[in-house]
Each structure stands twice: as structure tokens, then as C-alpha cells.
Design a protein around this motif. Structure first.
Motif, short mmCIF file in Angstrom:
data_model
loop_
_atom_site.label_atom_id
_atom_site.label_comp_id
_atom_site.label_asym_id
_atom_site.label_seq_id
_atom_site.Cartn_x
_atom_site.Cartn_y
_atom_site.Cartn_z
N ALA A 81 0.82 -1.22 0.00
CA ALA A 81 0.00 0.00 0.00
C ALA A 81 0.85 1.26 0.00
N GLY A 82 2.07 1.17 0.49
CA GLY A 82 2.93 2.34 0.56
C GLY A 82 3.26 2.93 -0.80
N PHE A 83 3.17 2.12 -1.86
CA PHE A 83 3.50 2.63 -3.18
C PHE A 83 2.46 3.63 -3.70
N ALA A 84 1.31 3.67 -3.06
CA ALA A 84 0.28 4.65 -3.43
C ALA A 84 0.11 5.70 -2.34
N ASN A 85 0.98 5.69 -1.34
CA ASN A 85 0.84 6.65 -0.24
C ASN A 85 1.24 8.05 -0.69
N PRO A 86 0.40 9.06 -0.44
CA PRO A 86 0.71 10.43 -0.91
C PRO A 86 2.03 10.97 -0.39
N LEU A 326 11.30 2.61 -3.54
CA LEU A 326 11.04 1.22 -3.19
C LEU A 326 11.15 0.99 -1.69
N TRP A 327 12.28 1.40 -1.08
CA TRP A 327 12.44 1.08 0.34
C TRP A 327 11.53 1.92 1.23
N LEU A 328 11.30 3.18 0.85
CA LEU A 328 10.43 4.01 1.67
C LEU A 328 8.99 3.49 1.63
N ALA A 329 8.50 3.12 0.45
CA ALA A 329 7.13 2.62 0.33
C ALA A 329 6.94 1.35 1.16
N VAL A 330 7.93 0.47 1.11
CA VAL A 330 7.83 -0.80 1.85
C VAL A 330 7.84 -0.56 3.35
N LEU A 331 8.81 0.20 3.84
CA LEU A 331 8.90 0.42 5.28
C LEU A 331 7.73 1.23 5.80
N PHE A 332 7.24 2.15 5.00
CA PHE A 332 6.07 2.93 5.40
C PHE A 332 4.87 2.01 5.61
N ALA A 333 4.67 1.09 4.68
CA ALA A 333 3.53 0.17 4.78
C ALA A 333 3.69 -0.78 5.95
#
Length: 470
Positions: A81-86, A326-333
């Protein structure tokens, strides 16, 4: 030498996997579900692997997200889900827009103006960054957007001084300025109620325990410790990460000569300046006009692409931006999932409950220190505020800590703890992706500067808060 390094790396990787499996197969604590415990095992392994240097952050993140999905610990839709996080998208777009500021020459022009005024030393440049940040902070509801304003300037200052990420020694000036900028965003966010969207959220939670905080009272409470931290920050970072040069007495004169040789602003500079001004205006007015700061950033990027200030080829060269995404979206989720499954609330309640019966002064210090250290498990300031702030406030107040003191202390910490890890706040990532600092350096500096902020707010902020709230 190579063999010993390889053996050391192998041992660190074995230690990381041992940690993950050890937690995974340990009995699940009462009050937690198996998925929550297993998710913690994988997330902790990812963070520890970076701290130990076993794997780079991108590698750790990819292994972690694949593990949580393949083991059925987290649903695929939630894990990605982090890949669509604003907020994540805003970081990526802000980084791309920053390249336009550099490519067009606007960033060089701005940096030369700053150098001509403050460039006699790296310390002067650092102070120009933190002062600028502190002044513009109240107009930005998003510190990530504010980072998008500061980063191109800092990048141009570093590049203009000949500091390159690939130069082992020459990168130090750029690394110094990058970390000062990153830490400045953390501490300036504590100065103003409107400097980040987290602050009003925290203020509303404080209101629920009977502490009403407005713009003026926030500024009064924050002023003494925050301004002290801002004043000392460039000096402390210089001590921890020397920029490699101490004085640049000829830089202002050279900067003025370079500005004269540049002549008037060119087409691409004018377009970039106009697009950037509109973006900044949109970010400032986002709250009152109900605008999405991410959509504003995308609009600015679209204009730069449509006018060929940036091209598809320029974006194709930004491999570091993709890695960051990539890494920010993953860790955020995954961090969000730890909160959603109740793990963060469980930890906060258990840690806070052990303090019952202690003197309120000790409870106050312990809660504040624990609250800051727990940010190692979060990739979002807002998620920690929502998960733990109310819990810590209730436990502290029940144990006799004055409510206004605890509210302000935890609210300010919710801003300055963001620098403790590279992923501790989305605004950090723009600076991290510059490549001027290694991951071990970022974690070391993050811990030390967070400890410095904590000491300032404990030793100077506590008596000030007690004085103004008595």
C-alpha cells in the motif's frame, strides 16, 4: 583482508537471521496475535540488518516485504500500500523537481547568492540553511514539502563548492550541509504549531486530556529549547561530522564574480522559478484551499516536463530516486501495519505500565526517553502520534506528571525524533537520497543529534515549561 571482511559480513547476516527466527519462534506474548508478533520479527530484522551493516536498506526492505507476504503475515494489498501513499509519492516528486532546480541553473544562482552573503565558512552556510528553514516553517503544513524547498538549495551549495557524493573526502562538506538541513527540518517543526501536520493532530489529543494549545502558547512553550537547539545545531553537527574545510574567505568574492558571469536569468531558470513559486504557494495554502500537497507537486513536475526543463532522459538517470521510492514505500507500509495490528499500542502500554508507582519526575523522563527511542520502529511521525501519544499521556498524568509539561514535551519530541533514522520522517528521505552520507553515518548522526535534542528539551525545556505552565 577481503576474507576477513567477507567473514565479518557473513557473521552479521547470520546474526540478523538468527534474530528474526528467534523472535518468530518465541512464544507469542499475551495480548498479541501471531501475525503481529511475526511482523515485528521481520521488521526488527530489517532495521537491525541496516544498523549492523549486514544488508543495505533497499535489500533489507525487499527481503522484509517478500517475507511478510510469502508467509501470509500481511495481505499483499496492505504490504504494498505504501507505493500509493501520498507522502511517499511527494518525496519522490520533490526529489525530481529538485533536479530541475539544479539542471536549469536556478539552484546555482541561489547558492551563489547565499555564498556571497554567508559563504566565508561552512558554518555560515549551515546557519543560512537553518535560519531560512525556521523562518518559512510556519507557512508549511508539510515538512516534506518544506524539505522540497530546502533540498535544491543545499544540493546546489554542496555542488557549487565542488563537493560530490562519489568523492570520499570531498563529499564531507555536502554531507555536513545535508545532515544539517535534515536535522533542521526536525527541530523547526517543533517551533511552530503549523510547521507540520503532526502538530495539530497531537494538539487535538492533548485537548482530550484537558490541555488546550493554540498557536501562541505553542510558540511560547517551544521558543526557549527550540531556539537553543537551532542555534547550536550547526556547531554540534560540525563537531560530529567535520565538513573537511573550516574557512572559505575567498568564497563570497568568487560567488559575486560567478553571479556576474551568469548574467540575467535564462528561460529554463525563469520557468523553474515560476513553477517552484506556484508549488510553494500551493503547499502554503494547501490547508485553507483543501489542496493535496502531493497533487501540487505532481502539477509542478508536469509543467517542468511539458516545457522540457526536465526530460524523460533526466528522470531515467535518477536510479537513486527509484531505490528510495522502493524502500520508503515498503517500510512505510510495514510500519503502518505494525500499528494497525496493535503491536505499537501493546508495546507502549506495557512499557508505560511498568512505570506506575515511581516518582513523577522519573516517570516523566522515562516516558520521554521511551517515546523517542520507540521511533526506531516507525516510518511516520503521524503513525506514532496516533498510536502512542494518548497512551503515554494517560499513564504519565495518572502517575502525577503535570499534564501541560508532559503534553508539550511529547509533542515537541514528535517532531525532533524524526531524525533518529533515515526513514524516521518522509522529509529525511530527500536528503538521504543525495548520496552524501552512508547509512551507518546517518544512523550514528541521527542517534547522536536526537540525543542532543532530547538533552536540550529535558535540561532547558523542562524548567521553562514548568515556569510558563505553573
Amino acid at each position: 583482508m577481503t576474507a576477513s571482511v567477507s567473514l565479518s559480513l557473513l557473521l552479521r547476516r547470520i546474526a540478523v537471521f538468527a534474530l528474526v527466527f528467534g523472535i518468530w519462534f518465541a512464544p507469542v506474548p499475551a495480548g498479541l496475535t501471531s501475525p503481529a508478533w511475526h511482523l515485528f520479527a521481520i521488521f526488527a530484522g530489517a532495521i537491525v540488518s541496516v544498523l549492523l551493516g549486514a544488508f543495505p536498506l533497499l535489500t533489507s526492505s525487499m527481503l522484509a516485504v517478500s517475507a511478510v507476504v510469502l508467509t501470509g503475515t500481511v495481505e499483499m494489498s496492505k504490504a504494498f500500500a505504501g507505493f500509493a501513499n501520498p507522502s511517499v509519492l511527494l518525496v519522490v516528486v520533490a526529489f525530481l523537481v529538485a533536479q530541475a532546480v539544479v539542471k536549469s541553473g536556478l539552484g546555482r544562482r541561489i547558492s551563489l547568492l547565499i555564498v556571497s552573503a554567508f559563504g566565508r565558512s561552512p558554518l555560515g552556510l549551515a546557519y543560512s540553511v537553518v535560519i531560512t528553514d525556521a523562518i518559512i516553517a510556519p507557512a508549511f503544513p508539510s515538512n516534506t514539502a518544506r524539505g522540497g524547498v530546502l533540498f535544491p538549495v543545499v544540493l546546489s551549495l554542496a555542488q557549487g563548492a565542488g563537493s560530490k557524493p562519489e568523492d570520499l573526502e570531498g563529499r564531507r562538506l555536502g554531507g555536513y550541509l545535508m545532515f544539517v538541513g535534515m536535522a533542521s527540518l526536525a527541530i523547526s517543526s517543533a517551533l511552530w504549531l503549523t510547521a507540520t501536520s503532526v502538530n495539530p493532530i497531537g494538539a487535538q489529543i492533548a485537548a482530550d486530556v484537558g490541555v488546550a494549545i493554540g498557536f501562541g502558547w505553542w510558540l511560547t512553550a517551544a521558543s526557549v529549547p527550540t531556539l537553543a537547539a537551532i542555534a547550536l545545531l550547526p556547531i554540534v553537527v560540525r563537531r560530529l561530522f567535520p565538513p573537511g574545510v573550516s574557512e572559505t574567505p575567498d568564497a563570497p568574492r568568487a560567488a559575486r564574480a560567478a553571479l556576474a558571469s551568469m548574467g540575467s536569468m535564462k528561460r529554463d531558470e525563469l520557468i523553474t522559478a515560476a513553477a517552484f513559486a506556484v508549488m510553494v504557494t500551493g503547499w502554503i495554502l494547501a490547508g485553507s484551499l483543501n489542496l493535496s500537497v502531493t497533487a501540487v507537486a505532481f502539477a509542478g513536475l508536469g509543467v517542468l516536463l511539458a516545457t522540457s526543463v526536465l526530460t524523460v532522459d533526466d528522470i531515467a538517470k535518477q536510479g537513486d530516486t527509484l531505490a528510495t521510492f522502493l524502500w520508503l514505500a515498503v517500510l512505510f507500509a510495514l510500519s503502518g501495519q505494525l500499528n494497525e495490528v496493535g503491536f505499537m499500542g501493546y508495546v507502549g502500554e506495557r512499557l508505560a505500565a511498568t512505570l506506575q508507582g515511581l516518582p513523577w519526575q522519573l516517570v516523566y523522563v522515562a516516558l520521554l526517553v521511551l517515546y523517542v527511542l520507540l521511533h526506531y520502529l516507525f516510518v511516520s511521525q503521524a503513525s506514532q502520534v496516533l498510536a502512542l501519544l494518548a497512551v503515554f499521556l494517560v499513564v504519565g498524568i495518572e502517575n502525577g506528571v503535570p499534564a501541560p509539561l508532559l503534553c508539550f514535551a511529547l509533542l515537541f519530541a514528535s517532531s525532533y525524533f524524526s531524525v533518529i533514522t533515515p526513514q524516521g520522517g518522509s522529509q529525511n528521505v530527500i536528503f538521504v537520497a543525495s548520496g552524501y552520507l552512508t547509512q551507518p553515518e546517518l544512523y550514528r548522526l541521527g542517534l547522536l543529534i536526537t540525543a542532543f535534542f532530547l538533552a536540550i528539551f529535558l535540561l532547558l525545556g523542562t524548567p521553562w515549561l514548568l515556569f510558563i505552565t505553573r
